[in-house]
Scaffold this motif. Structure first.
Motif, PDB file in Angstrom:
ATOM      1  N   ASN A  58       0.839  -1.192   0.000  1.00 32.91           N
ATOM      2  CA  ASN A  58       0.000   0.000   0.000  1.00 32.91           C
ATOM      3  C   ASN A  58       0.880   1.250   0.000  1.00 32.91           C
ATOM      4  O   ASN A  58       0.707   2.158  -0.802  1.00 32.91           O
ATOM      5  CB  ASN A  58      -0.898   0.008   1.233  1.00 32.91           C
ATOM      6  N   ARG A  59       1.855   1.273   0.919  1.00 34.24           N
ATOM      7  CA  ARG A  59       2.685   2.474   1.072  1.00 34.24           C
ATOM      8  C   ARG A  59       3.748   2.502  -0.013  1.00 34.24           C
ATOM      9  O   ARG A  59       4.404   1.506  -0.288  1.00 34.24           O
ATOM     10  CB  ARG A  59       3.339   2.462   2.459  1.00 34.24           C
ATOM     11  N   GLU A  60       3.921   3.655  -0.653  1.00 36.41           N
ATOM     12  CA  GLU A  60       4.946   3.784  -1.694  1.00 36.41           C
ATOM     13  C   GLU A  60       6.266   4.251  -1.077  1.00 36.41           C
ATOM     14  O   GLU A  60       6.261   4.916  -0.026  1.00 36.41           O
ATOM     15  CB  GLU A  60       4.480   4.757  -2.777  1.00 36.41           C
TER      16      GLU A  60
ATOM     17  N   ALA B  18       7.570   7.345   6.897  1.00 36.06           N
ATOM     18  CA  ALA B  18       7.991   6.639   8.119  1.00 36.06           C
ATOM     19  C   ALA B  18       7.312   5.289   8.102  1.00 36.06           C
ATOM     20  O   ALA B  18       6.159   5.162   8.490  1.00 36.06           O
ATOM     21  CB  ALA B  18       7.551   7.429   9.342  1.00 36.06           C
ATOM     22  N   SER B  19       8.009   4.301   7.608  1.00 36.33           N
ATOM     23  CA  SER B  19       7.380   2.986   7.455  1.00 36.33           C
ATOM     24  C   SER B  19       8.441   1.902   7.511  1.00 36.33           C
ATOM     25  O   SER B  19       9.428   1.933   6.761  1.00 36.33           O
ATOM     26  CB  SER B  19       6.650   2.941   6.113  1.00 36.33           C
ATOM     27  N   GLY B  20       8.216   0.954   8.400  1.00 33.01           N
ATOM     28  CA  GLY B  20       9.144  -0.171   8.507  1.00 33.01           C
ATOM     29  C   GLY B  20       9.178  -0.942   7.200  1.00 33.01           C
ATOM     30  O   GLY B  20      10.234  -1.391   6.750  1.00 33.01           O
ATOM     31  N   LEU B  21       8.029  -1.057   6.587  1.00 31.93           N
ATOM     32  CA  LEU B  21       7.930  -1.785   5.321  1.00 31.93           C
ATOM     33  C   LEU B  21       8.826  -1.130   4.265  1.00 31.93           C
ATOM     34  O   LEU B  21       9.594  -1.807   3.585  1.00 31.93           O
ATOM     35  CB  LEU B  21       6.467  -1.775   4.881  1.00 31.93           C
ATOM     36  N   VAL B  22       8.725   0.183   4.168  1.00 28.11           N
ATOM     37  CA  VAL B  22       9.534   0.890   3.166  1.00 28.11           C
ATOM     38  C   VAL B  22      11.021   0.773   3.514  1.00 28.11           C
ATOM     39  O   VAL B  22      11.849   0.489   2.650  1.00 28.11           O
ATOM     40  CB  VAL B  22       9.088   2.370   3.066  1.00 28.11           C
TER      41      VAL B  22
ATOM     42  N   TYR C 263     -11.116   1.029   2.280  1.00 28.78           N
ATOM     43  CA  TYR C 263     -10.072  -0.026   2.214  1.00 28.78           C
ATOM     44  C   TYR C 263      -8.947   0.206   3.226  1.00 28.78           C
ATOM     45  O   TYR C 263      -8.588  -0.698   3.992  1.00 28.78           O
ATOM     46  CB  TYR C 263      -9.541  -0.079   0.777  1.00 28.78           C
ATOM     47  N   TYR C 264      -8.402   1.450   3.254  1.00 28.41           N
ATOM     48  CA  TYR C 264      -7.213   1.708   4.074  1.00 28.41           C
ATOM     49  C   TYR C 264      -7.582   2.066   5.517  1.00 28.41           C
ATOM     50  O   TYR C 264      -7.207   1.359   6.459  1.00 28.41           O
ATOM     51  CB  TYR C 264      -6.378   2.807   3.412  1.00 28.41           C
ATOM     52  N   TYR C 265      -8.346   3.164   5.655  1.00 29.67           N
ATOM     53  CA  TYR C 265      -8.684   3.587   7.025  1.00 29.67           C
ATOM     54  C   TYR C 265      -9.652   2.601   7.678  1.00 29.67           C
ATOM     55  O   TYR C 265      -9.501   2.252   8.849  1.00 29.67           O
ATOM     56  CB  TYR C 265      -9.298   5.000   7.017  1.00 29.67           C
TER      57      TYR C 265
ATOM     58  N   ALA D 233      -8.619  -2.025   6.727  1.00 29.59           N
ATOM     59  CA  ALA D 233      -7.235  -2.347   7.103  1.00 29.59           C
ATOM     60  C   ALA D 233      -6.896  -1.807   8.494  1.00 29.59           C
ATOM     61  O   ALA D 233      -6.372  -2.549   9.340  1.00 29.59           O
ATOM     62  CB  ALA D 233      -6.258  -1.807   6.058  1.00 29.59           C
ATOM     63  N   ASN D 234      -7.209  -0.530   8.737  1.00 29.48           N
ATOM     64  CA  ASN D 234      -6.688   0.080   9.962  1.00 29.48           C
ATOM     65  C   ASN D 234      -7.659   0.191  11.137  1.00 29.48           C
ATOM     66  O   ASN D 234      -7.218   0.407  12.269  1.00 29.48           O
ATOM     67  CB  ASN D 234      -6.082   1.444   9.634  1.00 29.48           C
ATOM     68  N   GLU D 235      -8.959   0.027  10.840  1.00 31.97           N
ATOM     69  CA  GLU D 235      -9.889  -0.027  11.988  1.00 31.97           C
ATOM     70  C   GLU D 235     -10.331  -1.459  12.264  1.00 31.97           C
ATOM     71  O   GLU D 235     -10.839  -1.754  13.344  1.00 31.97           O
ATOM     72  CB  GLU D 235     -11.114   0.853  11.730  1.00 31.97           C
TER      73      GLU D 235
ATOM     74  N   LEU E  11      -8.466  -4.821  10.651  1.00 34.18           N
ATOM     75  CA  LEU E  11      -7.365  -5.782  10.808  1.00 34.18           C
ATOM     76  C   LEU E  11      -6.274  -5.310  11.779  1.00 34.18           C
ATOM     77  O   LEU E  11      -5.738  -6.112  12.551  1.00 34.18           O
ATOM     78  CB  LEU E  11      -6.738  -6.071   9.430  1.00 34.18           C
ATOM     79  N   TRP E  12      -5.930  -4.021  11.739  1.00 36.60           N
ATOM     80  CA  TRP E  12      -4.827  -3.533  12.594  1.00 36.60           C
ATOM     81  C   TRP E  12      -5.103  -3.794  14.085  1.00 36.60           C
ATOM     82  O   TRP E  12      -4.302  -4.487  14.740  1.00 36.60           O
ATOM     83  CB  TRP E  12      -4.566  -2.057  12.304  1.00 36.60           C
ATOM     84  N   PRO E  13      -6.228  -3.325  14.624  1.00 36.25           N
ATOM     85  CA  PRO E  13      -6.470  -3.632  16.045  1.00 36.25           C
ATOM     86  C   PRO E  13      -6.754  -5.117  16.293  1.00 36.25           C
ATOM     87  O   PRO E  13      -6.482  -5.621  17.378  1.00 36.25           O
ATOM     88  CB  PRO E  13      -7.687  -2.775  16.413  1.00 36.25           C
TER      89      PRO E  13
ATOM     90  N   HIS F 244       2.973  -7.410   0.140  1.00 37.14           N
ATOM     91  CA  HIS F 244       3.286  -6.941   1.487  1.00 37.14           C
ATOM     92  C   HIS F 244       2.080  -6.458   2.267  1.00 37.14           C
ATOM     93  O   HIS F 244       1.361  -5.565   1.834  1.00 37.14           O
ATOM     94  CB  HIS F 244       4.346  -5.831   1.417  1.00 37.14           C
ATOM     95  N   ASP F 245       1.922  -7.121   3.416  1.00 39.17           N
ATOM     96  CA  ASP F 245       1.115  -6.612   4.515  1.00 39.17           C
ATOM     97  C   ASP F 245      -0.384  -6.861   4.470  1.00 39.17           C
ATOM     98  O   ASP F 245      -0.934  -7.381   3.496  1.00 39.17           O
ATOM     99  CB  ASP F 245       1.401  -5.118   4.703  1.00 39.17           C
ATOM    100  N   TYR F 246      -0.990  -6.397   5.565  1.00 41.97           N
ATOM    101  CA  TYR F 246      -2.392  -6.702   5.848  1.00 41.97           C
ATOM    102  C   TYR F 246      -3.360  -5.942   4.945  1.00 41.97           C
ATOM    103  O   TYR F 246      -4.564  -6.198   4.988  1.00 41.97           O
ATOM    104  CB  TYR F 246      -2.689  -6.386   7.324  1.00 41.97           C
TER     105      TYR F 246
ATOM    106  N   HIS G  29       3.412  -8.084   7.796  1.00 44.88           N
ATOM    107  CA  HIS G  29       4.339  -7.294   8.624  1.00 44.88           C
ATOM    108  C   HIS G  29       3.900  -7.105  10.068  1.00 44.88           C
ATOM    109  O   HIS G  29       4.637  -6.544  10.862  1.00 44.88           O
ATOM    110  CB  HIS G  29       4.552  -5.908   7.996  1.00 44.88           C
ATOM    111  N   ILE G  30       2.675  -7.487  10.373  1.00 42.74           N
ATOM    112  CA  ILE G  30       2.182  -7.269  11.742  1.00 42.74           C
ATOM    113  C   ILE G  30       1.954  -8.634  12.409  1.00 42.74           C
ATOM    114  O   ILE G  30       2.032  -9.662  11.737  1.00 42.74           O
ATOM    115  CB  ILE G  30       0.892  -6.404  11.742  1.00 42.74           C
ATOM    116  N   PRO G  31       1.684  -8.674  13.706  1.00 36.09           N
ATOM    117  CA  PRO G  31       1.468  -9.981  14.348  1.00 36.09           C
ATOM    118  C   PRO G  31       0.246 -10.687  13.767  1.00 36.09           C
ATOM    119  O   PRO G  31      -0.624 -10.047  13.165  1.00 36.09           O
ATOM    120  CB  PRO G  31       1.227  -9.615  15.823  1.00 36.09           C
TER     121      PRO G  31
ATOM    122  N   THR H 124       0.073   9.901  11.755  1.00 31.89           N
ATOM    123  CA  THR H 124      -0.298   8.761  10.909  1.00 31.89           C
ATOM    124  C   THR H 124      -1.782   8.481  11.083  1.00 31.89           C
ATOM    125  O   THR H 124      -2.325   8.677  12.189  1.00 31.89           O
ATOM    126  CB  THR H 124       0.547   7.522  11.297  1.00 31.89           C
ATOM    127  N   ARG H 125      -2.449   8.073  10.018  1.00 29.61           N
ATOM    128  CA  ARG H 125      -3.858   7.656  10.052  1.00 29.61           C
ATOM    129  C   ARG H 125      -4.719   8.637  10.872  1.00 29.61           C
ATOM    130  O   ARG H 125      -5.574   8.241  11.662  1.00 29.61           O
ATOM    131  CB  ARG H 125      -3.973   6.244  10.634  1.00 29.61           C
ATOM    132  N   GLY H 126      -4.415   9.913  10.679  1.00 28.22           N
ATOM    133  CA  GLY H 126      -5.015  10.956  11.511  1.00 28.22           C
ATOM    134  C   GLY H 126      -6.529  11.031  11.425  1.00 28.22           C
ATOM    135  O   GLY H 126      -7.181  11.579  12.317  1.00 28.22           O
TER     136      GLY H 126
END
Ligand code: F6P
Length: 767
Positions: free
Chosen positions: A275-277, A294-298, A355-357, A360-362, A364-366, A410-412, A435-437, A584-586
């Protein structure tokens, strides 16, 4: 390496006892010879002497009457003649008759002058005694006898020299026989041992040859060895190490990765999707500015793509991204030194929201992080997630120039994409890295689309996680939610005849990090940071650097600082904590709430412990470029990574890599994957405020020698287990599977041409 150590130490221990045994054997042999040879000589001497004594008696008994007759007659000359005749025996030296008065009345001619009747024992009984004359030993036998008035003793003298000679010879023969016997036995034993050793070495060599080819030594053969169990263990260790260390012996670098592609995966097309470029173009004040997110993946994937070339498909999220691509939405990167192509995919705001906010982030992330933020699942988000996964899958198919590319997913954000790509490119090798648990199956079960997610991921050829623990969680979830065959030994899952390997690949950073190049010395970095933030000259610096995410434990570490300053006020004015946090994800409530709470807490702590000239917590909420991040790392006395839950956490590894001066202390949460590797960090439970405060103080007081020792070990690990190794191991596994697939394909073709037409899915080679 333990195997080498064992073999070397075994050799060392074996040599000394051998020398000791040989020495003991020689000493034993000498002792036996020194004891047995004199004993043999003594026995022979005793036997011979007894023999002579018997002969003396025999002689006396057989001539006693003639001697009595001779004594009774007055003709002594006849008696002497008689004596001389008898004394012709070579061992019989002389005969004589001693009167009671001690006078030698009759004697043979060879009667020794040194022997007189006075020195001869003359008793009422027969006496046999030894005496010396002119250096020779004699047996003096005295027999009382009388003839009429004449009384006295008949004396027989035997020369005992032959007895001594015989005893000497007996000693010599015994010693020679013993030495000969022992040498013979030794040679025989050596021959038997050599034969046995040759047999053993053949078995050992063939077992080692088997091990080299990954074959388990047969019980029958190896059980012949007395060392069988040790051998087995050694071979097992060796194989395990070889498996685990596959690629560890290699000094992984961009060059080795490049070589690996050339040699093991020639003519391979590499396509990465995330997702992240890696490079974002933003329009600022009328100009286009480049940003590295700021991304570990990148941080991990970018150097790998620089080394491999190929294409990277990602969301074009920058405000000037569209202006910088060509007609095919391509741009060559890195800017100024292009090595691969970035293909940007466009998403509308609504699509991003879903898809993203949203999912993925509300969702799968939590769901995957244990941070006690409730996951939210909405049908509309899920639908967007499915649609965007399909869009990126289509982009992969579109970008592929061959039917068998290597696709790095890459990633969730893309749990469904592997199966979608597989549907169009069945021969692709799809390596998916999560990339996440991965949560336990109970937690995972709350996701309404859990089966779809599992099926999507199982379209991969290999599915990677940071740790074995997360692999196990995934296998557990598969067991529960997917109709499949799980091979726990091979760690693979087969669904509808297609197999997916589940493997741990701990992610890392490039070594040396490019952000380190051009960094000034540590003292200069520290000076610059002090100056920038107006820090007191004597203040010690602790830093935390990451995205402003609730999984990172930012509030928890601030509370630990607060606790330390409260309990140990002497640190006031002497300790400053700089928290650099990238927004991030503000758009998401959980993130804005965290930011508000962090700002409120920082103000509160500063109000309670600070002064006009001292601010204990410096909160810098903005994006930091890699150079700035490294400057902060180098300025710090302590770096705090207090994630509540984290797949790996590359900040910890970057801090270690940034400190080429081998100074500084890393405080690391036990709930970050990095804790499995960086065991020399000060480990903390971020939920334990008191303990984290104590760890902070321990870090601040740690002697420089200890800091150096800990950092050296961690730096060595990160240097060796760098990101090229991470990618290299995945690509090596991919190369192995591709070769196997080629073999299976040719087997299928062959059997088909023979008209047998087997079920292709049933053909499978071992991993
Ligand atoms: O940690 C998971 C992850 O995807 C990382 O790989 C990456 O560093 C981070 O999240 C980035 O998040 P985002 O792209 O949402 O800013």
């Amino acid at each position: 390496m333990p195997v080498h150590w064992t073999l070397r130490s075994a050799g060392r221990h074996a040599r000394n006892p051998l020398a000791i045994y040989a020495g003991l054997a020689l000493a034993g042999m000498a002792l036996i010879i020194l004891t047995v040879a004199p004993l043999a000589s003594k026995v022979v001497q005793r036997w011979s002497q007894r023999d002579v004594e018997l002969r003396s008696r025999l002689v006396f008994n057989s001539i006693r009457d003639q001697v009595a007759t001779g004594l009774a007659s007055s003709n002594g000359a006849n008696l002497v003649d008689f004596f001389d005749r008898i004394a012709e025996d070579e061992r019989l030296l002389a005969l004589g008759f001693c009167s009671e008065a001690g006078q030698l009345l009759h004697a043979t001619k060879r009667w020794p002058s040194g022997v007189d009747c006075a020195s001869v024992a003359r008793t009422k009984n027969d006496t046999l005694a030894t005496a010396f004359d002119a250096g020779r030993r004699l047996l003096v036998s005295a027999f009382p006898m009388s003839a009429g008035p004449i009384r006295g003793h008949f004396i027989i003298l035997h020369d005992l020299r032959f007895v001594d000679e015989r005893a000497g010879k007996a000693r010599l023969y015994a010693a020679t026989a013993l030495v000969g016997g022992m040498v013979g036995i030794g040679l025989l034993a050596a021959a038997i041992m050599l034969g046995a050793l040759r047999g053993w070495s053949q078995v050992v060599r063939s077992a080692l040859a088997d091990a080299k080819h990954g074959i388990e030594p047969t019980t029958r053969r190896v059980d012949l060895l007395p060392i069988t169990s040790e051998m087995r263990l050694l071979l097992r260790d060796f194989r395990t190490e070889r498996r685990e260390g596959d690629g560890l012996q290699v000094q992984w670098s961009p060059q080795t990765l490049h070589l690996l592609l050339e040699e093991r995966l020639p003519d391979t097309e590499v396509i990465a999707v995330s997702n992240r470029e890696p490079y974002i173009h933003n329009r600022r004040n009328g100009c286009i500015a480049l940003q590295i997110p700021a991304s570990g993946l990148v941080a991990a994937l970018e150097p790998v793509m620089r080394a491999c070339g190929g294409k990277w498909i990602a969301h074009g999220s920058g405000s000037a991204d569209r202006e910088t691509v060509d007609a095919r939405d391509h741009i060559r990167v890195p800017p100024g030194d292009p090595a691969y192509t970035l293909r940007r995919v466009w998403l509308s705001e609504e699509e991003q929201d879903g898809y993203y906010y949203g999912f993925a982030n509300e969702g799968l992330w939590p769901l995957c992080h244990i941070a006690f933020v409730r996951p939210t699942f909405r049908l509309e988000d899920w639908q967007q997630y499915v649609a965007i996964n399909q869009r990126f899958a289509d982009a992969v198919v579109q970008e592929a120039n061959r039917d068998d590319p290597i696709v790095l997913v890459h990633d969730y954000h893309f749990a469904l994409l592997p199966a979608m790509v597989r549907a169009h490119l069945p021969n692709a090798t799809i390596l998916t890295f999560w990339h996440i648990p991965w949560p336990n199956s109970e937690t995972f079960s709350i996701c309404p689309w859990r089966e779809e997610i599992m099926h999507g991921l199982l379209g991969s050829t290999i599915l990677g996680f940071h740790t074995q623990f997360h692999c196990n969680n995934f296998l557990e979830a598969t067991d529960r939610f997917v109709e499949s065959r799980i091979d726990r030994e091979q760690a693979s899952v087969t669904v509808a005849g297609r197999e997916t390997m589940i493997r741990p690949y701990p992610i890392s950073i490039e070594w040396p990090p490019s952000a380190l190049a051009g960094q000034p010395p540590v003292a200069q970095c520290r000076e610059a940071v002090r100056h920038r933030f107006g820090l007191p000259a004597a203040a010690r610096i602790a830093v935390g650097i990451e995205r402003f995410d609730y999984t990172k434990g930012i509030l928890d570490r601030m509370r630990a600082i607060d606790d330390l300053l409260r309990r140990r006020p002497s640190w006031k004015g002497r300790l400053v904590f700089i928290q650099a946090a990238a927004p991030t994800r503000g758009k998401l409530a959980a993130y804005s709430a965290l930011q508000n709470e962090a700002e409120r807490l920082a103000d509160d702590i500063n109000a309670r412990h600070g002064s006009a000239s001292y601010t204990p917590i410096v909160l810098v909420i903005r994006h930091h470029e890699p150079d700035e991040v490294f400057e902060l790392f180098r300025a710090a006395d302590v770096c705090v990574v207090s994630s509540l839950h984290d797949g790996m956490n590359l900040v910890a590894k970057e801090f270690v890599a940034s400190r080429d001066d081998e100074q500084g202390v890393l405080i690391l949460s036990t709930f970050a994957g990095a804790a499995r590797e960086l065991s020399e960090a000060l480990m903390v439970n971020p939920y334990d405020t008191f303990a984290m405060g104590e760890a902070l103080e321990q870090a601040l007081l740690m002697p420089t020698a200890e800091q150096r020792e800990r950092l050296r070990l961690m730096r060595d690990l990160v240097r060796v287990r760098n990101v090229y190794r991470w990618a290299g191991q995945m690509l090596l596994d991919a190369a192995r599977l591709r070769s196997q697939q080629r073999i299976v394909a040719s087997m299928v073709a062959e059997t088909k041409s023979l008209g047998q037409g087997p079920e292709p899915r049933r053909l499978r080679l071992g991993a």
